[in-house]
Design a protein around this motif. Structure first.
Motif: not given
Lengths: 591, 591
Positions: B431, B434-435, B452, B456, B552
């Motif tokens: 996360s 790759d942002a 984040l 979750k 994902t």
């Protein structure tokens, strides 16, 4: 007319040896909206926008305003003798830079200290080294003959059934905090703080149900300074029952003089004006403090939240009826931006205990929606067509809550870009709404949750992600916010904020999806205490522009769950075509 | 022995009328690791841990240390006359609370100002109202007869082919900034700042290739204060060629006295000690400034980055050989945590221009990995078994770069929880890696990107997400960091940081996945300027523990792309079973 006023004020300035006179857009309480009585900057300059600052010298008159108003200001100022200085545009000096340059060392800068916050005064003092600040010059009052009167509407009680805690309890809670920090007095000028503390409301400021007043809390007394004509028997009874002593509005100045020396007086310099501070005895210890009441007010109690949930259902019913009307009417060519805003207001007004809109509705079709703060052109309203996107950002004041919602609606065929940007906005909206976070997290940190999915596509929006919202009070309320500007304010259980990411493409289209949410406890485990959001806003999110392939399974589930919840909460309040509209709008989206 | 030392120091204290004597864990340069000469806190208390503070009074002797060392400190302090105060545990006063309570008004607190940062001194001064701070009492030197000597290793040049810019250029860049803020002198004590500025390296501090020295930069002179025995002909030549004047290390005190009054001297109070500041003439203007060099050093130039990319390939080769050795050996029962760490170090040492490890390797099997700062038990090392997870956090100093990498490896069957937590750690890692983010973004904001996905699932980790990393310099380097603590430092193109989220389950398992990344420009468009990361670390990320359904499509693609890139960069350096291991480890993962 403006030329004449400039001549007049320059005469007054010359008589008092003033080199520059400053007029801000503000009232004595730093309210977000101004009563007509306080529109002094408009009186002297002719510029009618909601934000701006005027400086007048012997031979120049300058108005500063921001990008929302460049065109309007240029038009309104033309031929008046005023020059427009564009805020945020390179090449234009700021107000203090201008004053520093124009006013010689030892020169005098005059203004009305009654409408200048203590914070602004300190900033001027620091920036304007070796110039004299003369704070008791209310030239506009001397000049303004047909000035509108100060609002004289009656104030009223916000009943205990709505507030959950009494004014007495709220005052005690404030005193506990004052005791902790060794404060003898708390001086309060922010109208929403006073309305919250004393459980009173009024009609003195547009969109904000507040009443012109000051409050002073000591260790054993609570004062309300308010114009007598605003009082009613019912209100007097309420104030007496809560041990609140009533004094005339202007008596605050005399009363503050009586505070004994060596006392500690706390006040929030952002909202208390210079004139009241100047009336305090010099050996009272002034302690600048962020508003304690604002912190208490921000955390909604369970009674308030229960009522809010109800208000949001009513607001959702009005929104669905409006959207049905809008989509039915648009193909006939009879719906324009202004009419739509009026109609939405009318649907809200049909709901129980509706009082007024919570702000001026943004009703924007097509490329107009690319301006986040757009106001429809009343004279020549744009007609909606059955294609592209329509954005509506609006809200209502109900006795049981304040709402604020933005929906962007597909009125017909959409371009690939419109769908792409809509889906990214939705992803950002879900990313924050559906997040968990730890106790102690700031709004700045949460802002990253919202922007992450959009930034991944090298897209961003140039406004905050969220603001605090009052309970039948101001739609913009602190201290919390969600934005790229760091503020050391932690999110707490019971705080209400908006979640409103968007994408804006100049001259093409604009998208924003806004819900209000409340911070709730989620779980405490070995990793810490987790918070999350309950979504308060109840209104379908348009699924027609969604590019399903861009959503993760979790995101798609959130969208379907949300719309299903909307259906379940609203359907019993609708019939006929409204109900059919709701059914269609909340249909499950499948891959 | 410690008892005897306590008696001795109390006599010295009594002779000087000192109520409390303070010993910190620090050298004159606030280095992260201490040379033996500076282990004064260990000398006086017998406690050998890397962090702790001692206060001695007439009748008490207290050692403060943190949770990593509670057990070890209790053991080492037993019978010494010292009492353990646990930092961060309720009920134990802090050092200043203790001093405030124990030392009466007017009482004297003594310490050696040579090893106390100016920042700490100011904090003590503020907290210890009405007590006298006596800063020139070096009691330990008086007592310590068989004290180790100060390291006398030779310093050397970090050649231009590695540094890309010369010392002369770096001094000029610093002077430009000094000119901008009107500074006449810059006093520098941070050893990595000096090493960077003058392009020199040394061997005086473990893991950090730096040399004991001070530097002073004026508008036209650059001084290096260093022990003569550290100099070589080659180094002297380099210093002369770059107009750097050499003075003996201790001469800094005399030289600072000569700075003329009214000059502006800037220094970083976090790293400059009190003693050198005290030697400055009282009418020199002292201006506390965050290190300018640290800001320059943090942004790597293209020569440095090219070398680093090469160093990371070498490091990856060593890691793959190590992992192959580890997985082959574990089933035979002959691999333990200590041996593994040594073996990894040996594989690194076989790589070109390797100098030393960049920190003490964390080699942790099973439940030991749940302690993020674990050190293996040298006496009784834990043997690795072919099941569960093994975590190794290590790095190397090469002439062409500093590396720091953590991999968590499945040695055999895993529990569902191990797989779940591994996958969440990987999601968090991706996360952030790759942002994209905007120019002006802080590390605090980026921290939210990493946490984040884990939050979750109501899971979090109790350490920072990332730290700055030096270029053949300290593995921990400022000013940037990625953590839940807000620091107003913006990420800039060329900054290197670690990305190292983890999950730690007490008494069960621990996971961390760490790469180093460098900030790169991505795109400038109508929404602003976007930055992103290039991953520098080259070593397979174990895919065996991954629960693919939790990823994902984008995350799975990132993982496969990363491992493919590792294969492409490393395969030509490997043969036989090492190459076979790489092939298997980087095989594409499919749904």
């Amino acid at each position: 007319m403006i030329n004449k006023r400039l001549r007049e004020i320059r005469t007054l300035m010359a008589n008092r040896g003033i080199n520059a006179y400053l007029v801000t857009t503000s009232d004595p309480h730093q309210s977000e909206y101004l009563a007509d009585f306080y529109k002094t900057r408009e009186f002297i300059s002719g510029f009618t926008g909601s934000a701006g600052t005027v400086v007048i010298t012997k031979d120049e008159a300058i108005l500063w305003t921001d990008g929302r108003y460049f065109i309007q200001a240029a038009y309104e100022l033309s031929g008046t003798g005023f020059e427009l200085y564009k805020m945020g545009v390179p090449g234009f000096p700021t107000v203090t830079e201008y004053l520093l340059n124009k006013v010689p060392v030892g020169g005098k800068i005059g203004f009305n200290g009654n409408t200048i916050s203590f914070k602004l005064y300190r900033e001027l003092l620091e920036a304007l080294d070796q110039r004299m600040l003369i704070s008791n010059l209310d030239f506009i009052s001397d000049m303004w003959k047909d000035r509108p009167s100060i609002p004289s509407d009656k104030a009223y009680v916000h009943e205990l059934k709505y507030t959950g805690t009494s004014a007495k309890q709220r005052i005690e809670k404030l005193r506990d905090e004052m005791y902790r920090i060794d404060a003898d007095y708390n001086l309060i000028a922010a109208l929403d703080d006073i309305a919250y503390l004393y459980c009173i409301r009024g009609n003195d400021v547009a969109y904000n149900p507040v009443v012109f007043s000051y409050a002073l809390i000591s260790k054993d007394k609570a004062y309300l300074y308010i114009d007598e004509e605003k009082l009613t028997d019912e209100l007097n009874e309420h104030l007496e029952a809560n041990d609140i002593l009533v004094k005339p509005y202007d008596e605050i100045f005399e009363h503050l003089k009586e505070i004994p020396g060596k006392s500690n007086l706390i006040f929030d310099p952002k909202t208390v004006n210079l004139a009241v501070i100047n009336s305090i005895n010099a050996n009272v210890r002034l302690v600048k403090t962020d508003s304690i009441i604002a912190k208490h007010k921000a955390v909604k109690n369970s009674t308030e939240l229960d009522h809010m949930r109800n208000a949001f259902i009513k607001d959702g019913v009005a929104m669905v009826k409006f959207l049905n009307w809008l989509e039915t009417g648009t193909p006939t060519g009879t719906v324009n931006e202004v009419l739509a805003a009026e109609k939405l207001n009318w649907f809200r007004s049909q709901q129980e205990s509706f009082v007024e809109p919570s702000f001026n509705t943004i009703s924007a079709y097509g490329e107009n929606a690319a301006m986040p703060h757009y106001s429809p052109n009343e004279q020549n309203p744009v007609i909606l067509k059955p294609s592209g996107l329509y954005l509506v950002d609006s809200g209502g004041q109900y006795l049981d809550g304040t709402t604020d919602i933005t929906r962007t609606i597909a009125l017909g065929d959409l371009t690939e870009d419109e769908k792409y940007h809509y889906t990214l906005t939705l992803k950002s909206h879900i990313s924050l709404s559906d997040a968990y976070f730890k106790t102690g997290t700031t709004g700045y940190y949460l802002d990253a949750f919202a922007r992450l999915p959009m930034l991944k596509h090298k897209i961003d929006f140039a406004h905050g992600t969220g603001h605090g919202v009052g309970y039948f009070l101001n739609v913009h309320e602190g201290p919390q916010s969600i934005s790229t500007r760091f503020l050391d304010v932690k999110m707490e259980e019971g705080m209400v904020v908006s979640v409103e990411p968007g994408v804006y493409i100049n001259d093409s289209h604009g998208i924003r999806i806004e819900n209000l949410v409340v911070v709730e406890k989620v779980e405490k485990n070995e990793f810490g205490e987790f918070l999350g959001f309950e979504v308060l806003t109840i209104c379908p999110i348009d699924t027609r522009p969604v590019v399903v392939d861009l959503l993760t399974d979790d995101e798609l589930k959130w969208l379907n769950d949300y719309n299903k919840r909307v259906y379940d909460l609203v359907e019993s309040h609708l019939t006929g075509s409204d109900l059919a509209y709701l059914k269609k709008a909340t249909e499950e989206v499948k891959r």
